[in-house]
Design a protein around this motif. Sequence first.
Motif, mmCIF file in Angstrom:
data_model
loop_
_atom_site.group_PDB
_atom_site.id
_atom_site.type_symbol
_atom_site.label_atom_id
_atom_site.label_comp_id
_atom_site.label_asym_id
_atom_site.label_seq_id
_atom_site.Cartn_x
_atom_site.Cartn_y
_atom_site.Cartn_z
ATOM 1 N N GLN A 283 1.016 4.041 -3.097
ATOM 2 C CA GLN A 283 0.872 5.494 -2.938
ATOM 3 C C GLN A 283 2.086 6.228 -3.503
ATOM 4 O O GLN A 283 1.940 7.276 -4.146
ATOM 5 C CB GLN A 283 0.672 5.857 -1.458
ATOM 6 C CG GLN A 283 -0.684 5.483 -0.925
ATOM 7 C CD GLN A 283 -1.804 6.134 -1.726
ATOM 8 O OE1 GLN A 283 -1.763 7.314 -2.042
ATOM 9 N NE2 GLN A 283 -2.802 5.342 -2.073
ATOM 10 N N GLN B 205 2.005 9.003 -6.539
ATOM 11 C CA GLN B 205 2.606 10.326 -6.413
ATOM 12 C C GLN B 205 3.676 10.552 -7.476
ATOM 13 O O GLN B 205 3.765 11.640 -8.038
ATOM 14 C CB GLN B 205 3.199 10.500 -5.025
ATOM 15 C CG GLN B 205 2.139 10.588 -3.935
ATOM 16 C CD GLN B 205 2.716 10.536 -2.532
ATOM 17 O OE1 GLN B 205 3.917 10.412 -2.336
ATOM 18 N NE2 GLN B 205 1.840 10.623 -1.540
ATOM 19 N N GLU C 32 0.832 -1.209 0.000
ATOM 20 C CA GLU C 32 0.000 0.000 0.000
ATOM 21 C C GLU C 32 0.866 1.258 0.000
ATOM 22 O O GLU C 32 0.561 2.226 -0.706
ATOM 23 C CB GLU C 32 -0.939 -0.014 1.202
ATOM 24 C CG GLU C 32 -2.037 -1.047 1.068
ATOM 25 C CD GLU C 32 -2.887 -1.205 2.323
ATOM 26 O OE1 GLU C 32 -2.669 -0.466 3.302
ATOM 27 O OE2 GLU C 32 -3.760 -2.093 2.312
#
Length: 78
Positions: free
Chosen positions: A68, A72, A64
């Motif tokens: 992310q 980004q 996870e």
Amino acid sequence: MGNYTRCFSAINRAAGRTLTDTEMLDVFDKIQRTAKALRDGTLKPAGGPPNLGSPEGLIRAAAEIEAQNAIQEGQRKA
């Protein structure tokens, strides 16, 4: 092999395409490094402590975090 197949499928779905073997190895290397940092306590996950008491929880939390990071990175490149 079933668990790896699920992982490969999830990563490819997230990427929106089938990753090359090299790209897939890069993803797994990042997840492994992040899992080790979580286990060693050198990385603290944002949003509270996830379930790090099991290997599956540790890998899930690392995946996870790396997901992310990838999002980004993709936004910075766009």
